[in-house]
Design an enzyme around this catalytic site. Structure first.
Site, PDB file in Angstrom:
ATOM      1  CD1 TRP A 233       5.386 -33.349 -42.751  1.00 40.62           C
ATOM      2  CD2 TRP A 233       4.553 -31.951 -44.265  1.00 40.62           C
ATOM      3  NE1 TRP A 233       4.045 -33.590 -42.814  1.00 40.62           N
ATOM      4  CE2 TRP A 233       3.502 -32.735 -43.735  1.00 40.62           C
ATOM      5  CE3 TRP A 233       4.257 -30.988 -45.234  1.00 40.62           C
ATOM      6  CZ2 TRP A 233       2.179 -32.599 -44.158  1.00 40.62           C
ATOM      7  CZ3 TRP A 233       2.939 -30.853 -45.657  1.00 40.62           C
ATOM      8  CH2 TRP A 233       1.917 -31.648 -45.131  1.00 40.62           C
TER       9      TRP A 233
ATOM     10  CG  ASP B 111      -1.356 -23.855 -45.229  1.00 38.09           C
ATOM     11  OD1 ASP B 111      -2.425 -23.375 -44.843  1.00 38.09           O
ATOM     12  OD2 ASP B 111      -1.004 -23.876 -46.425  1.00 38.09           O
TER      13      ASP B 111
ATOM     14  CG  HIS C 138      -5.515 -35.986 -52.502  1.00 36.85           C
ATOM     15  ND1 HIS C 138      -5.990 -35.278 -51.429  1.00 36.85           N
ATOM     16  CD2 HIS C 138      -4.187 -35.721 -52.565  1.00 36.85           C
ATOM     17  CE1 HIS C 138      -4.989 -34.628 -50.857  1.00 36.85           C
ATOM     18  NE2 HIS C 138      -3.895 -34.878 -51.521  1.00 36.85           N
TER      19      HIS C 138
END
Length: 762
Positions: A563, A601, A696
């Site tokens: 990321w 994570d 979400h």
């Protein structure tokens, strides 16, 4: 003369204009026409950017309100039938119901777009689906672009990829059986596009980057045997990998040209050049990196492509490797970036000019662009020799890593007994994934502190108040394992990157992850190390507020890598190991501070997997090793968690098990726990927390539906190994949404515990 174009551009805008317009509309603060006005403004702006940069074609059809797969489903009348949406009377609001759900409907399942951090909504194919063309939005865009004087090329997601990326539902056994009817819609659409004066249609078939079985290969041949006879010229577009495996297949297709990604797969260039020369086809060369932000090496690319231009001329198209959706919009906005680092970079707007410059050098000869070539060469040398990039002691630390540094001292069966005894948790322990709502107040406080408007001690006190609030709310709800809420963190990667060496940060480097959700990836420009503890004070303070276990929260090395925009002057493995060593020190400091549960994570673990299975082993080797290097030094009684979401795990469960995390939490709510089937067949050995509700979606999950999911999970996973949690972090939700959802989750856990107790009580 060569031709310049791009496969696609950003949708959200340089300052996230689409994000804010979408969220205002969803809150009810604006009307639909205002949202559409923002979208139209962005389309015009991005078309003008392409024209002003000198591109020969402006790309139309790449805009999407939520996701381009969902947009294509709406275009061909293939929205899931369970929503009951009439194609001809469809409203923009209907798209958002499919994407986000409401009180009557679950949202569509979401997963990663190939090996990127972009997410798409997974099509649902059922026996009752009826394709129907609804091209009004696309034809309006084409007309608007042409009226503005642009020379347009239209882009469509191809029909075979559209089917491949979906799932079969309600008893459908072979979605390829839907292809003939779908092709009729595409055929009609291409004819309509031709009537609007469009010559070139870029038709994306990204599944050609995968390993396809024979049925899908035959489907591609059949599809383009039909579509190739329409009046438009088709540019078959591939990206993210080599497509040489399908050369004999592609040679059979009546297409006018082919786009290839020569950043990810440079070795395919010569073979496709021969094909283009032999068959007099257009070859679109994706030579400018569409997924990273480093400035092009103009001299090297010129030398690579010059001979192609000599033989192909105007049939050589110069392009980015893929859509520029995956990079930020405009480097010019970055006034605070280190000037030296900034000189090495190119964002979306700058890449448009790079494409035009490369085309011009090829078309007119490099002697006409001597100054540009010399400047570019000097920039490449400066980056290579920069003192801020290379740190000898960090490279030495990586070289000194020993195999035993990546192994826990005892097997899981021994560790888990110590952990259960020390933690004393109930059956089906409840927890969350880590983050709690990032309120306007929290975001404003961080922003003011960053620009010096809030003093350090005042900032610490205010953040402690937010942490205390999150802890008290969790205790009131009755959660078993707590988190501090991450109020101090702007982003799960950026926060850590700001505290490590080798990372640079932008102010406007936003990239769309899905819909209105944008991320601002850090730039890893140099060697990485930790200067001081990063999370200890926040986590220790949170633990001091409660007697319940408090999780330490870290982002894993693979996700930190995936990321970020990663340096391209050394292997990704080397960078991952540098990050792992830095995080390893943080893990040990958390343990020394008395934190007995540490979550590392790795939501991007599968995302980094090469697209072709034959290339998986090397990546999985170093990715697993990087995670284990981060976690393995702790004592047996310290419990290591990890979290993964929105990925298909079935084919890499060996490697996920090899991570040897004591507990894994995964997203399963949108798939109705179907992902658990793979964990059962594999007999996954450690504890699992399958997400019981979709964070979400704005809807509040009800107790009965979570109980149903838990019962389904408990039939395949032993009760003593099941945890209960949402499927992802809660930072994007409001407290008014979080509290009732978690209250229901805790109630569902209490009910399932009672059911379990009744089953074992004589």
């Amino acid at each position: 003369m060569a031709i310049a174009h791009i496969p696609g551009f950003s949708r959200v805008g340089a300052q996230r204009e689409l994000k804010f317009a979408l969220e205002a509309f969803w809150r009810g603060d604006t009307e639909c026409h205002q949202l559409q006005g923002t979208g139209n403004m962005l389309k015009r702006r991005h078309w003008n950017l392409q024209r002003d940069a000198g591109l020969d074609y402006v790309t139309v059809g790449d805009f999407a309100w939520y996701d381009h797969v969902l947009q294509t489903l709406a275009l061909v009348g293939a929205l899931p039938t369970r929503f009951g949406i009439n194609t001809q009377s469809m409203k923009l609001e209907d798209l958002f119901i499919c994407a986000r759900g409401n009180e009557h409907h679950f949202a569509m399942e979401m997963t990663k777009w190939f090996d990127t951090n972009y997410h798409y909504l997974v099509p649902e194919y059922t026996p009752d689906i009826q394709f129907e063309l609804n091209a009004e939005w696309l034809t309006q865009d084409i007309q608007a672009a042409k009226q503005a004087g642009h020379n347009c090329k239209v882009v469509l997601l191809g029909p075979v990829s559209l089917l491949y990326l979906g799932k079969e539902k309600k008893g459908l056994t072979n979605r390829l059986g839907l292809l003939p009817n779908l092709l009729k819609i595409y055929e009609t659409l291409l004819n309509e596009i031709s009537k609007l004066g469009i010559q070139w249609v870029q038709i994306d078939e990204p599944i050609l980057s995968l390993e396809l079985d024979l049925s899908w290969q035959q489907a591609l041949i059949g599809a383009y045997s039909l579509l190739g006879n329409t009046p438009v010229s088709l540019l078959l577009t591939t990206y993210f990998e080599s497509v040489l495996d399908y050369k004999s297949l592609i040679e059979k297709l009546p297409i006018a040209g082919l786009h290839i990604d020569t950043v990810r797969a440079p070795d395919q260039l010569l073979s496709w050049h021969e094909w283009a020369v032999q068959h007099k086809k257009v070859l679109s060369v994706g030579a400018i990196d569409g997924r990273n932000i480093w400035r092009l090496d103009l001299g090297q690319l010129y030398e690579t492509l010059e001979f192609l231009h000599q033989s192909l001329g105007h049939r050589l198209w110069i392009s980015s490797s893929c859509s520029l959706l995956h990079v930020p919009v405009d480097l010019e906005l970055e006034l605070g970036l280190n000037p030296e680092i900034k000189s090495w970079l190119a964002f979306g707007k700058q890449k448009l000019y790079e494409i035009s410059l490369l085309r011009d050098c090829l078309s007119h000869g490099k002697t006409s662009y001597t100054a540009a070539l010399e400047e570019n060469t000097q920039i490449q040398l400066t980056r290579k020799n920069s003192r801020i990039v290379h740190l000898a002691r960090i490279k030495a630390a990586v070289n000194s890593i020993q195999p035993n540094m990546s192994e826990r001292s005892s097997a899981f069966e021994c560790r888990i007994e110590q952990q259960r005894s020390a933690l004393n948790l109930p059956l089906f322990p409840t927890t969350t994934i880590g983050s709690f709502p990032q309120t306007i107040e929290i975001r404003r406080l961080r922003s003011e502190y960053k620009r010096g408007a809030v003093k350090h001690l005042d900032y610490l006190q205010a953040m402690r108040q937010h942490i205390e609030y999150a802890v008290k709310e969790q205790e009131a709800l009755g959660l078993d394992v707590l988190v501090h809420g991450e109020a101090e963190r702007n982003d799960m990667v950026e926060y850590f990157g700001e505290l490590l060496t080798g990372f640079a940060f932008t102010q406007y480097g936003w990239v769309q992850s899905y819909s209105s959700r944008c991320v601002k990836p850090p730039i890893i420009y140099g060697d990485v190390t930790r200067l001081e503890p990063m999370t200890i004070s926040w986590t220790s303070y949170a633990q001091s507020l409660t007697n319940k276990p408090m999780k330490g929260m870290l982002t894993g090395p693979v996700t930190m890598l995936q990321w970020s925009f990663v340096r391209n002057d050394q292997s990704r493995e080397q960078t991952a190991l540098q990050i792992a060593l830095a995080l390893r020190d943080e893990v040990l400091d958390l343990e020394r501070a008395g934190i007995r549960i540490i979550q590392i994570d790795e939501p991007a673990f599968r995302e980094g997997l090469p697209l072709k299975q034959r290339d998986w082993s090397d990546y999985l080797r170093w990715a697993v090793n990087a995670f284990k290097l981060t976690a393995a030094a702790v004592q047996d009684g310290t419990q290591i968690h990890t979290h993964m979401c929105y990925s298909e795990f079935n084919d890499i469960l060996n490697s996920i098990a090899a991570l040897d995390a004591d507990v894994i939490t995964i997203e399963t709510s949108r798939s109705d726990m179907d992902l658990l089937d793979a964990f059962v067949k594999f007999q996954y050995p450690n504890d699992i927390g399958p997400g019981v509700y979709d964070i979400h979606s704005p809807r509040t999950p009800q107790v009965p539906e979570m109980i149903r999911l838990l019962k389904k999970a408990s039939t395949v996973i032993p009760a003593e190994r099941l945890w209960i949690n949402p499927d992802c972090g809660l930072k994007t939700r409001q407290w008014s949404e979080v509290v009732p959802a978690l209250k229901n989750m805790v109630q569902a856990a209490q009910t399932i515990r009672q059911v379990q107790q009744e089953q074992i009580t004589p």
